[in-house]
Design a protein around this motif. Structure first.
Motif: not given
Length: 265
Positions: A170-173, A183-186, A189-190
């Motif tokens: 999901t972070m990759t995408a 933003a990718a990490a948050r 996580f959400l």
């Protein structure tokens, strides 16, 4: 399980659930390499509760704002950035649910082999590195649209294959779509909250229907260990992310994948 066995697996799960290195791989590998017996339903329920509690506690303010905005959008307030983020999380969750029901049997059999884990560990590790280097990293999480959320959700569905890493893909995408690392990490996580909640509920229902005696001490210890490990992981990862980037995790995945190939052959 003895206390050491339980604590080790719970800490591994808590640390790897939110890092882009695949928690499923790290939970499967001890049984494959060290000969540890299956951790059982009670443990699975415990670590899901612990991980869910950690991410809810770490993002309690954001979660409250999103829930409040989502439910009040149907009144006079209308849509807000927080309510739109709530819709994005819902949309991004749907593909994983559909794919999960479709390929569950395959994942439980062929998908858990060491060669599959080694391959996905390397391939998606490299993709993470490419996304981190090539992505523009300019979009904040407030720019998340239903379209970008759906694309991230489709990527998340791939994480059903062990070794891929749900947080990693999901972070990759998100990075490929131009979002910042934070933003990718948050968002990742959400996005974990509804999936962990659903998986934990299913495991809990399965445990209740199994008719086996509930090992409450194992559940309690698993919850505590996984909660602490996951909460520390989230806080430290977000604090260090902009400084270290994704490359340490990319290198780790490649080295781990190579080691697994060597071990399996």
């Amino acid at each position: 399980m003895d206390v050491f066995h339980l604590a080790a697996l719970a800490i591994i799960q808590g640390l790897t659930e939110f890092l882009p290195i695949s928690s499923s791989a790290h939970l499967i590998l001890p049984s494959q390499i060290l000969g540890w017996s299956d951790q059982g339903l009670a443990f699975d329920v415990a670590v899901h509760i612990g991980s869910l509690g950690a991410v809810l506690f770490a993002f309690r303010h954001e979660v409250w704002r999103i829930l409040h905005a989502w439910f009040t959008q149907f009144g006079s307030r209308g849509q807000t950035p927080e309510s739109r983020l709530g819709w994005a999380i819902i949309v991004a969750t749907i593909p994983a649910v559909i794919f999960g029901l479709a390929i569950e049997d395959w994942v439980e059999s062929a998908g858990r082999s060491v060669l599959v884990i080694a391959t996905t560990t390397v391939v998606f590790g490299v993709l993470l590195g490419v996304a981190d280097k090539r992505g523009s990293r300019v979009q904040p999480i407030e720019k998340m649209t239903l379209k970008t959320a759906l694309l991230i959700g489709l990527a998340q569905a791939i994480a059903l294959i062990p070794g891929t890493s749900r947080s990693g893909i999901t972070m990759t995408a998100a990075l490929m779509l131009g979002f910042t690392r934070q933003a990718a990490a948050r968002f990742s996580f959400l996005l974990s909250i509804p999936l962990i909640l659903a998986a934990g509920s299913l495991k809990g229902l399965e445990l209740a229907q199994s008719g086996t005696a509930t090992q409450w001490h194992e559940i309690a210890l698993g919850v505590v260990f996984s909660f602490v490990a996951a909460w520390l992981c989230i806080k430290l990862f977000l604090a260090a992310l902009d400084k270290i980037g994704m490359m340490p995790f990319v290198v780790y995945r490649i080295l781990l994948g190579i080691a697994l190939f060597v071990w399996a052959t």
